[in-house]
Design a protein around this motif. Sequence first.
Motif, PDB file in Angstrom:
ATOM      1  N   ASN A 136       0.824  -1.204   0.000  1.00 41.91           N
ATOM      2  CA  ASN A 136       0.000   0.000   0.000  1.00 41.91           C
ATOM      3  C   ASN A 136       0.865   1.264   0.000  1.00 41.91           C
ATOM      4  O   ASN A 136       1.861   1.337   0.713  1.00 41.91           O
ATOM      5  CB  ASN A 136      -0.915  -0.030   1.231  1.00 41.91           C
ATOM      6  CG  ASN A 136      -1.806   1.178   1.329  1.00 41.91           C
ATOM      7  OD1 ASN A 136      -1.405   2.214   1.844  1.00 41.91           O
ATOM      8  ND2 ASN A 136      -3.028   1.033   0.829  1.00 41.91           N
ATOM      9  N   GLN A 194       0.403   4.256   1.202  1.00 42.58           N
ATOM     10  CA  GLN A 194       0.495   4.910   2.506  1.00 42.58           C
ATOM     11  C   GLN A 194       1.487   4.194   3.416  1.00 42.58           C
ATOM     12  O   GLN A 194       2.279   4.842   4.115  1.00 42.58           O
ATOM     13  CB  GLN A 194      -0.882   4.963   3.175  1.00 42.58           C
ATOM     14  CG  GLN A 194      -0.860   5.678   4.530  1.00 42.58           C
ATOM     15  CD  GLN A 194      -2.251   5.889   5.102  1.00 42.58           C
ATOM     16  OE1 GLN A 194      -3.235   5.735   4.404  1.00 42.58           O
ATOM     17  NE2 GLN A 194      -2.315   6.243   6.371  1.00 42.58           N
ATOM     18  N   ASP A 195       1.459   2.873   3.396  1.00 43.30           N
ATOM     19  CA  ASP A 195       2.393   2.107   4.233  1.00 43.30           C
ATOM     20  C   ASP A 195       3.840   2.339   3.796  1.00 43.30           C
ATOM     21  O   ASP A 195       4.747   2.419   4.632  1.00 43.30           O
ATOM     22  CB  ASP A 195       2.060   0.617   4.159  1.00 43.30           C
ATOM     23  CG  ASP A 195       0.736   0.281   4.838  1.00 43.30           C
ATOM     24  OD1 ASP A 195       0.278   1.103   5.638  1.00 43.30           O
ATOM     25  OD2 ASP A 195       0.179  -0.789   4.540  1.00 43.30           O
ATOM     26  N   ASN A 211       3.551  12.082   6.293  1.00 45.52           N
ATOM     27  CA  ASN A 211       2.211  11.709   5.862  1.00 45.52           C
ATOM     28  C   ASN A 211       2.254  11.326   4.382  1.00 45.52           C
ATOM     29  O   ASN A 211       3.198  11.664   3.659  1.00 45.52           O
ATOM     30  CB  ASN A 211       1.199  12.837   6.102  1.00 45.52           C
ATOM     31  CG  ASN A 211       1.604  14.125   5.401  1.00 45.52           C
ATOM     32  OD1 ASN A 211       1.520  14.232   4.172  1.00 45.52           O
ATOM     33  ND2 ASN A 211       2.089  15.100   6.172  1.00 45.52           N
ATOM     34  N   VAL A 212       1.226  10.627   3.937  1.00 51.04           N
ATOM     35  CA  VAL A 212       1.205  10.128   2.570  1.00 51.04           C
ATOM     36  C   VAL A 212       1.075  11.255   1.558  1.00 51.04           C
ATOM     37  O   VAL A 212       1.579  11.157   0.433  1.00 51.04           O
ATOM     38  CB  VAL A 212       0.063   9.092   2.396  1.00 51.04           C
ATOM     39  CG1 VAL A 212      -1.301   9.756   2.509  1.00 51.04           C
ATOM     40  CG2 VAL A 212       0.196   8.351   1.072  1.00 51.04           C
ATOM     41  N   LYS A 213       0.427  12.355   1.938  1.00 55.75           N
ATOM     42  CA  LYS A 213       0.247  13.475   1.020  1.00 55.75           C
ATOM     43  C   LYS A 213       1.586  14.085   0.623  1.00 55.75           C
ATOM     44  O   LYS A 213       1.826  14.373  -0.559  1.00 55.75           O
ATOM     45  CB  LYS A 213      -0.659  14.530   1.639  1.00 55.75           C
ATOM     46  CG  LYS A 213      -0.971  15.684   0.700  1.00 55.75           C
ATOM     47  CD  LYS A 213      -1.919  16.689   1.350  1.00 55.75           C
ATOM     48  CE  LYS A 213      -2.208  17.847   0.386  1.00 55.75           C
ATOM     49  NZ  LYS A 213      -3.136  18.837   0.989  1.00 55.75           N
TER      50      LYS A 213
END
Length: 295
Positions: A245, A247-248, A257-259
């Motif tokens: 994933n 995000q992971d 953060n993923v952003k």
Amino acid sequence: MNNVTYEKVNLNQNLPAFIRYVGKENFDTAKYSYIPPHWHRSIEITFVTEGKVAGVINGKSINVKSGEFIFVNSGDVHEIEKYPDQPSGAVILILSYEFIKKLYPNIDNIRLDIMKSNFKKDRLREIFLEMKEFCLHPKELDYIKVNSYIYEILYILLSNCIISKERDYTKNYFKYREKQKEILTYISENYKEELTLERISKHFYMSNEYFSRKFREWFGITYKAYLSNFRLHKAYEDIINSEVNIQDIAIFHGFSNVKSFINLFKKKYKMTPLKYRQYLKESKNDIKMGKKEQQ
């Protein structure tokens, strides 16, 4: 200096060297390539066969176009970058330090300058183009010929390119080289953590301002940008080689953060990580289909 890691060079079978070609004929540089600052005891020579690449050696920026060489002496801190969406190709040769040391025991007391006027570049270009063919279309006994090329390359370098360290433009660099390696090693071992400027400055007993200034002087990039690029470089491998994933992957490699990870990735690769992963899959499938049609 104790406990300092550096890039381990895996040699080609039957050769005292690592040889690789990356370019349009294979998939290695399909979109973008970045090798973050690192060092090794081996000598590294890259011949650019097409397009251009950028880099930094001992804090000095370089831009190298087709037909030219990038030369990295033993122990030099260096990074290489291919421009996105611009075709380029290069033959990379890394000569084993142990091999050189055995043939020329004084190697630790000299440096080599590939820019010397009497340097036999035309012959080297011929050799590197032959090695490109070796990489793309290997034959059973090619390693015998390539071994002879390796000896010839080393002979040309040692006969034409030796300079004394006292005359080298990087004289001041040697004063701080061990500290540079300590810093790069510390980052590589701790980049997944919250590695703030305050934390790393304190670890090396420097003020924030002094650390920031010296880092940019030594590596040609700000500490913040380097750390982000290093994390991106590590995350990139998981993007293209796994189904983990997004995000992971971002959190695992130290992004807050993923952003922020997606924005940095998109800035570098011109698409989101998920779209890039899909793009590579489709490109690989197209290549496989093309090969089947040719058979």
